[in-house]
Design an enzyme around this catalytic site. Structure first.
Site, PDB file in Angstrom:
ATOM      1  N   ASN A 124      39.617  43.730  35.606  1.00  0.00           N
ATOM      2  CA  ASN A 124      40.082  44.823  34.692  1.00  0.00           C
ATOM      3  C   ASN A 124      40.436  44.209  33.213  1.00  0.00           C
ATOM      4  OD1 ASN A 124      39.334  46.379  36.729  1.00  0.00           O
ATOM      5  ND2 ASN A 124      41.602  47.261  36.977  1.00  0.00           N
ATOM      6  N   VAL A 125      40.317  45.018  32.127  1.00  0.00           N
ATOM      7  CA  VAL A 125      40.680  44.673  30.976  1.00  0.00           C
ATOM      8  C   VAL A 125      42.230  44.205  30.835  1.00  0.00           C
ATOM      9  CG1 VAL A 125      40.835  45.439  28.442  1.00  0.00           C
ATOM     10  CG2 VAL A 125      39.153  46.063  29.827  1.00  0.00           C
ATOM     11  N   LYS A 126      42.868  44.965  31.769  1.00  0.00           N
ATOM     12  CA  LYS A 126      44.566  44.563  31.256  1.00  0.00           C
ATOM     13  C   LYS A 126      44.677  43.397  32.016  1.00  0.00           C
ATOM     14  CE  LYS A 126      45.936  47.202  35.670  1.00  0.00           C
ATOM     15  NZ  LYS A 126      46.411  48.101  36.309  1.00  0.00           N
ATOM     16  N   GLY A 127      44.039  42.892  32.841  1.00  0.00           N
ATOM     17  CA  GLY A 127      44.285  41.574  33.308  1.00  0.00           C
ATOM     18  C   GLY A 127      45.495  41.274  34.043  1.00  0.00           C
ATOM     19  N   ILE A 128      46.146  40.098  33.819  1.00  0.00           N
ATOM     20  CA  ILE A 128      47.436  39.725  34.389  1.00  0.00           C
ATOM     21  C   ILE A 128      48.390  38.732  33.655  1.00  0.00           C
ATOM     22  CG2 ILE A 128      46.203  38.074  35.873  1.00  0.00           C
ATOM     23  CD1 ILE A 128      48.394  38.898  38.301  1.00  0.00           C
TER      24      ILE A 128
END
Length: 244
Positions: A124-128
């Site tokens: 996902n774009v938001k990542g980690i």
């Protein structure tokens, strides 16, 4: 110095903390059983520091004690990163220059695994942890199939998308479900596609041993703490080549 001893209160005291669950109701006998188990595992003395009922007929314990075991760090086997860690800009540039098309990635949690936190953190774009996921990379075409995807569905989607790489996250590990699912996946891809046409197969999860890639039939295993940047850099290294 390659020989080390566990550290608790003072250097080299051999003190360790251990947690486990026993299928017994919480009482004095259960606490005695926990200490007995710790003793049999080599903790002497063993001090029970925490006991809590975990539903009907189960108790969770934490014990603290000394062990005599030593560790030889020279004999520890690990999988070292054997590829350069690239920035998102560098990943995009290499793919655009060398592949001249977008690199196709399909990701999923297979079997009965419904834990999408891991696969979402990578895709996902938001990542980690401040890093954006693979959807952020403009030269990567990402398909996230989500949770509880069957192996046949994954193979079909990979074929339809002409996937260059398949990423599978496995968190459920009871009775080695993660290993069984991975073996089933690799067998299905071997049966469905000839060697030169198969996508790169990558699995990840907290209980995988990174040294088992060959045994499980996958190209790479990523463990705890893996970031999207590491995965993107590996994809470029394995599929495109990151040298100038």
């Amino acid at each position: 110095m390659s020989i080390v001893r566990p550290y608790g209160d003072t250097t080299g005291d051999g003190m360790v903390q251990l947690s486990f669950t026993l299928p017994v109701p919480h009482d004095k006998r259960a606490e005695g059983a926990a200490v007995q188990l710790a003793n049999k595992m080599g903790m002497d003395p063993a001090l029970l520091v925490h006991a809590k009922p975990m539903g009907d007929g189960f108790t969770f314990f934490v014990v603290y004690g000394r062990v005599s075991h030593l560790v030889d760090t020279d004999k520890v086997q690990v999988v070292e990163r054997d590829f350069p860690l690239l920035s998102a800009k560098e990943v995009n540039a290499v793919i655009k220059r060398k592949l001249r098309r977008r690199l196709n990635v399909v990701g999923a949690c297979i079997g009965t695994d419904a834990h999408t936190v891991g696969i979402d953190a990578i895709l996902n774009v938001k990542g980690i942890a401040g890093e954006k996921g693979l959807e952020y990379y403009r030269e990567l075409a990402v398909t996230n199939m989500g949770a509880q995807v069957s192996v046949p569905e994954l193979v079909e989607e990979a074929r339809a998308r002409r996937a260059d790489a398949v990423l599978v996250s496995q968190v459920v590990t009871q009775r080695d479900a993660h290993l069984q699912n991975t073996r089933a996946m690799t067998a299905a891809f071997r049966e469905a596609m000839p060697a030169g046409k198969r996508p790169l197969l990558i699995v990840g999860g907290p209980r995988f041993d990174e040294l088992m890639a060959g045994e499980l039939g996958v190209d790479r295993i990523f463990g705890r703490g893996t970031t999207p940047r590491e995965v993107a850099s590996y994809l470029v290294h394995a599929l495109v080549g990151s040298n100038s």
